[in-house]
Design a protein around this motif. Structure first.
Motif, PDB file in Angstrom:
ATOM      1  N   ARG A  41       0.837  -1.196   0.000  1.00  0.00           N
ATOM      2  CA  ARG A  41       0.000   0.000   0.000  1.00  0.00           C
ATOM      3  C   ARG A  41       0.870   1.243   0.000  1.00  0.00           C
ATOM      4  NH1 ARG A  41      -5.225  -0.934   3.819  1.00  0.00           N
ATOM      5  NH2 ARG A  41      -6.149  -2.541   2.547  1.00  0.00           N
ATOM      6  N   CYS A  42       0.282   2.376  -0.286  1.00  0.00           N
ATOM      7  CA  CYS A  42       1.071   3.612  -0.345  1.00  0.00           C
ATOM      8  C   CYS A  42       1.440   4.092   1.059  1.00  0.00           C
ATOM      9  CB  CYS A  42       0.324   4.684  -1.122  1.00  0.00           C
ATOM     10  SG  CYS A  42      -1.128   5.332  -0.312  1.00  0.00           S
ATOM     11  N   TYR A  43       2.562   4.814   1.127  1.00  0.00           N
ATOM     12  CA  TYR A  43       3.105   5.288   2.390  1.00  0.00           C
ATOM     13  C   TYR A  43       2.206   6.329   3.044  1.00  0.00           C
ATOM     14  CZ  TYR A  43       6.261   7.605   5.640  1.00  0.00           C
ATOM     15  OH  TYR A  43       6.824   8.148   6.747  1.00  0.00           O
ATOM     16  N   ASP A  44       1.513   7.137   2.252  1.00  0.00           N
ATOM     17  CA  ASP A  44       0.711   8.227   2.802  1.00  0.00           C
ATOM     18  C   ASP A  44      -0.781   7.940   2.734  1.00  0.00           C
ATOM     19  OD1 ASP A  44       0.730   8.398   0.070  1.00  0.00           O
ATOM     20  OD2 ASP A  44       1.274  10.503  -0.033  1.00  0.00           O
ATOM     21  N   CYS A  45      -1.152   6.664   2.826  1.00  0.00           N
ATOM     22  CA  CYS A  45      -2.557   6.264   2.797  1.00  0.00           C
ATOM     23  C   CYS A  45      -2.972   5.702   4.150  1.00  0.00           C
ATOM     24  CB  CYS A  45      -2.794   5.201   1.726  1.00  0.00           C
ATOM     25  SG  CYS A  45      -2.515   5.797   0.049  1.00  0.00           S
ATOM     26  N   GLY A  46      -4.276   5.784   4.428  1.00  0.00           N
ATOM     27  CA  GLY A  46      -4.787   5.254   5.673  1.00  0.00           C
ATOM     28  C   GLY A  46      -6.300   5.293   5.712  1.00  0.00           C
ATOM     29  N   THR A  47      -6.850   4.917   6.854  1.00  0.00           N
ATOM     30  CA  THR A  47      -8.292   4.834   7.043  1.00  0.00           C
ATOM     31  C   THR A  47      -8.756   5.928   7.991  1.00  0.00           C
ATOM     32  OG1 THR A  47      -8.149   2.441   6.775  1.00  0.00           O
ATOM     33  CG2 THR A  47     -10.174   3.301   7.739  1.00  0.00           C
ATOM     34  N   VAL A  48      -9.837   6.610   7.626  1.00  0.00           N
ATOM     35  CA  VAL A  48     -10.399   7.678   8.459  1.00  0.00           C
ATOM     36  C   VAL A  48     -11.033   7.037   9.683  1.00  0.00           C
ATOM     37  CG1 VAL A  48     -12.098   9.529   8.578  1.00  0.00           C
ATOM     38  CG2 VAL A  48     -10.802   9.164   6.473  1.00  0.00           C
ATOM     39  N   VAL A  49     -10.606   7.473  10.878  1.00  0.00           N
ATOM     40  CA  VAL A  49     -11.162   6.924  12.114  1.00  0.00           C
ATOM     41  C   VAL A  49     -12.130   7.884  12.786  1.00  0.00           C
ATOM     42  CG1 VAL A  49      -9.253   5.347  12.556  1.00  0.00           C
ATOM     43  CG2 VAL A  49      -9.129   7.671  13.425  1.00  0.00           C
ATOM     44  N   ALA A  50     -12.009   9.184  12.498  1.00  0.00           N
ATOM     45  CA  ALA A  50     -12.936  10.159  13.094  1.00  0.00           C
ATOM     46  C   ALA A  50     -12.914  11.442  12.281  1.00  0.00           C
ATOM     47  CB  ALA A  50     -12.554  10.461  14.536  1.00  0.00           C
ATOM     48  N   ILE A  51     -14.042  12.139  12.295  1.00  0.00           N
ATOM     49  CA  ILE A  51     -14.158  13.445  11.649  1.00  0.00           C
ATOM     50  C   ILE A  51     -14.801  14.391  12.649  1.00  0.00           C
ATOM     51  CG2 ILE A  51     -15.202  14.760   9.780  1.00  0.00           C
ATOM     52  CD1 ILE A  51     -15.226  12.169   8.122  1.00  0.00           C
ATOM     53  N   GLU A  52     -14.127  15.493  12.917  1.00  0.00           N
ATOM     54  CA  GLU A  52     -14.658  16.514  13.813  1.00  0.00           C
ATOM     55  C   GLU A  52     -15.060  17.735  12.997  1.00  0.00           C
ATOM     56  OE1 GLU A  52     -11.668  17.478  16.646  1.00  0.00           O
ATOM     57  OE2 GLU A  52     -11.589  15.472  17.474  1.00  0.00           O
ATOM     58  N   THR A  53     -16.200  18.308  13.339  1.00  0.00           N
ATOM     59  CA  THR A  53     -16.652  19.534  12.679  1.00  0.00           C
ATOM     60  C   THR A  53     -16.236  20.716  13.530  1.00  0.00           C
ATOM     61  OG1 THR A  53     -18.556  18.353  11.806  1.00  0.00           O
ATOM     62  CG2 THR A  53     -18.657  20.752  11.780  1.00  0.00           C
ATOM     63  N   ALA A  54     -15.556  21.675  12.911  1.00  0.00           N
ATOM     64  CA  ALA A  54     -15.148  22.891  13.616  1.00  0.00           C
ATOM     65  C   ALA A  54     -16.154  23.982  13.295  1.00  0.00           C
ATOM     66  CB  ALA A  54     -13.750  23.317  13.188  1.00  0.00           C
ATOM     67  N   ALA A  55     -16.646  24.652  14.322  1.00  0.00           N
ATOM     68  CA  ALA A  55     -17.614  25.733  14.124  1.00  0.00           C
ATOM     69  C   ALA A  55     -16.930  26.910  13.444  1.00  0.00           C
ATOM     70  CB  ALA A  55     -18.194  26.162  15.464  1.00  0.00           C
ATOM     71  N   GLY A 118     -13.620  27.519  10.451  1.00  0.00           N
ATOM     72  CA  GLY A 118     -14.575  26.468  10.157  1.00  0.00           C
ATOM     73  C   GLY A 118     -13.912  25.340   9.401  1.00  0.00           C
ATOM     74  N   GLY A 119     -14.670  24.292   9.161  1.00  0.00           N
ATOM     75  CA  GLY A 119     -14.159  23.174   8.393  1.00  0.00           C
ATOM     76  C   GLY A 119     -14.219  21.886   9.177  1.00  0.00           C
ATOM     77  N   TYR A 120     -13.346  20.964   8.811  1.00  0.00           N
ATOM     78  CA  TYR A 120     -13.350  19.630   9.390  1.00  0.00           C
ATOM     79  C   TYR A 120     -11.930  19.219   9.751  1.00  0.00           C
ATOM     80  CZ  TYR A 120     -17.848  19.632   7.044  1.00  0.00           C
ATOM     81  OH  TYR A 120     -19.095  19.964   6.615  1.00  0.00           O
ATOM     82  N   THR A 121     -11.810  18.506  10.853  1.00  0.00           N
ATOM     83  CA  THR A 121     -10.544  17.876  11.208  1.00  0.00           C
ATOM     84  C   THR A 121     -10.736  16.388  10.995  1.00  0.00           C
ATOM     85  OG1 THR A 121     -10.068  19.589  12.823  1.00  0.00           O
ATOM     86  CG2 THR A 121      -8.818  17.543  13.003  1.00  0.00           C
ATOM     87  N   VAL A 122      -9.955  15.831  10.071  1.00  0.00           N
ATOM     88  CA  VAL A 122     -10.065  14.423   9.701  1.00  0.00           C
ATOM     89  C   VAL A 122      -8.918  13.668  10.367  1.00  0.00           C
ATOM     90  CG1 VAL A 122     -10.161  12.795   7.785  1.00  0.00           C
ATOM     91  CG2 VAL A 122     -11.067  15.103   7.483  1.00  0.00           C
ATOM     92  N   HIS A 123      -9.249  12.687  11.214  1.00  0.00           N
ATOM     93  CA  HIS A 123      -8.258  11.862  11.908  1.00  0.00           C
ATOM     94  C   HIS A 123      -8.081  10.565  11.120  1.00  0.00           C
ATOM     95  CE1 HIS A 123      -8.241  14.410  15.503  1.00  0.00           C
ATOM     96  NE2 HIS A 123      -9.516  14.608  15.216  1.00  0.00           N
ATOM     97  N   ASP A 128       0.953   2.313   8.111  1.00  0.00           N
ATOM     98  CA  ASP A 128       2.112   1.879   8.891  1.00  0.00           C
ATOM     99  C   ASP A 128       1.902   2.042  10.397  1.00  0.00           C
ATOM    100  OD1 ASP A 128       2.255   4.606   9.162  1.00  0.00           O
ATOM    101  OD2 ASP A 128       4.249   4.816   8.273  1.00  0.00           O
ATOM    102  N   GLY A 129       0.672   2.377  10.843  1.00  0.00           N
ATOM    103  CA  GLY A 129       0.356   2.469  12.255  1.00  0.00           C
ATOM    104  C   GLY A 129       0.366   3.878  12.819  1.00  0.00           C
ATOM    105  N   ARG A 130       0.940   4.840  12.099  1.00  0.00           N
ATOM    106  CA  ARG A 130       0.926   6.223  12.561  1.00  0.00           C
ATOM    107  C   ARG A 130      -0.496   6.754  12.541  1.00  0.00           C
ATOM    108  NH1 ARG A 130       3.246   9.583   8.537  1.00  0.00           N
ATOM    109  NH2 ARG A 130       2.722   7.941   7.089  1.00  0.00           N
ATOM    110  N   THR A 131      -0.731   7.813  13.308  1.00  0.00           N
ATOM    111  CA  THR A 131      -2.009   8.525  13.207  1.00  0.00           C
ATOM    112  C   THR A 131      -1.697   9.968  12.850  1.00  0.00           C
ATOM    113  OG1 THR A 131      -2.005   9.029  15.557  1.00  0.00           O
ATOM    114  CG2 THR A 131      -3.214   7.067  14.873  1.00  0.00           C
ATOM    115  N   THR A 132      -2.577  10.575  12.093  1.00  0.00           N
ATOM    116  CA  THR A 132      -2.409  11.971  11.703  1.00  0.00           C
ATOM    117  C   THR A 132      -3.781  12.620  11.642  1.00  0.00           C
ATOM    118  OG1 THR A 132      -1.365  13.456  10.112  1.00  0.00           O
ATOM    119  CG2 THR A 132      -2.501  11.543   9.212  1.00  0.00           C
ATOM    120  N   VAL A 150      -3.205  11.123   2.029  1.00  0.00           N
ATOM    121  CA  VAL A 150      -2.913  12.452   2.536  1.00  0.00           C
ATOM    122  C   VAL A 150      -1.837  13.067   1.647  1.00  0.00           C
ATOM    123  CG1 VAL A 150      -2.090  13.800   4.500  1.00  0.00           C
ATOM    124  CG2 VAL A 150      -3.485  11.764   4.881  1.00  0.00           C
ATOM    125  N   GLN A 151      -2.201  14.163   0.994  1.00  0.00           N
ATOM    126  CA  GLN A 151      -1.277  14.892   0.131  1.00  0.00           C
ATOM    127  C   GLN A 151      -1.485  16.382   0.329  1.00  0.00           C
ATOM    128  OE1 GLN A 151      -2.133  13.278  -3.828  1.00  0.00           O
ATOM    129  NE2 GLN A 151       0.060  12.878  -3.993  1.00  0.00           N
TER     130      GLN A 151
END
Length: 158
Positions: A41-55, A118-123, A128-132, A150-151
């Motif tokens: 798999r690609c080095y900068d790929c992963g699965t979204v675990v949470a999305i926060e909405t910023a007011a 405003g916007g969204y924070t995507v976790h 490779d196990g890192r979180t961003t 993630v690019q």
């Protein structure tokens, strides 16, 4: 005289540097290759675990930018007016205008650096196990559980 102007320029530079971001989120650029991990798999790929909405407005006052900008504007205007006019009234008007202009500029710089609020924070849990976490204005079809890449400081559906 020259020393005073150097000091004013240094103070202005330091004040504005305090508003700058250290991580603009730019990627490595065109033509660069990202090494793939052993899993294929690609080095900068992963699965979204949470999305926060910023007011859009979280109630925090936007103070630092206008205050620093106002101070820098007033000091710069005072120095310019001191050399260009003999009238005390004109100097005072110039200082007030410099402070107001600096405050407006400082506010604009701070808003630009913070990227709105405003916007969204995507976790994301990377392969490779890192979180961003990335902050972006729109989701573009991303949901929790989506596989993303993630690019350039943004998550994209992969």
């Amino acid at each position: 005289m020259r020393m005073r102007m150097t000091c004013v320029a240094t103070v202005a530079t330091l004040a504005l540097a305090g508003c700058a971001s250290t991580s603009p989120g730019y990627g490595p650029g065109y033509g660069s290759t990202t090494p793939a991990p052993a899993s294929g798999r690609c080095y900068d790929c992963g699965t979204v675990v949470a999305i926060e909405t910023a007011a859009a407005s979280d109630g925090k006052a936007n103070v630092a930018g206008p205050v620093l900008g106002g101070i820098v504007g007033a000091v710069a205007a005072k120095e310019l007016a001191r050399r260009n006019t003999d009238s005390e009234g004109r100097r005072n008007v110039a200082i007030a205008a410099g402070a107001a202009g600096g405050a407006v500029a400082g506010n604009a710089i701070q808003n630009r650096v913070e990227g709105g609020r405003g916007g969204y924070t995507v976790h994301i849990r990377m392969d490779d196990g890192r979180t961003t976490a990335v902050h972006q204005a729109d989701l573009g079809g991303i949901r929790e559980g989506s596989y993303v890449r993630v690019q350039n400081g943004r998550a994209w559906v992969y």
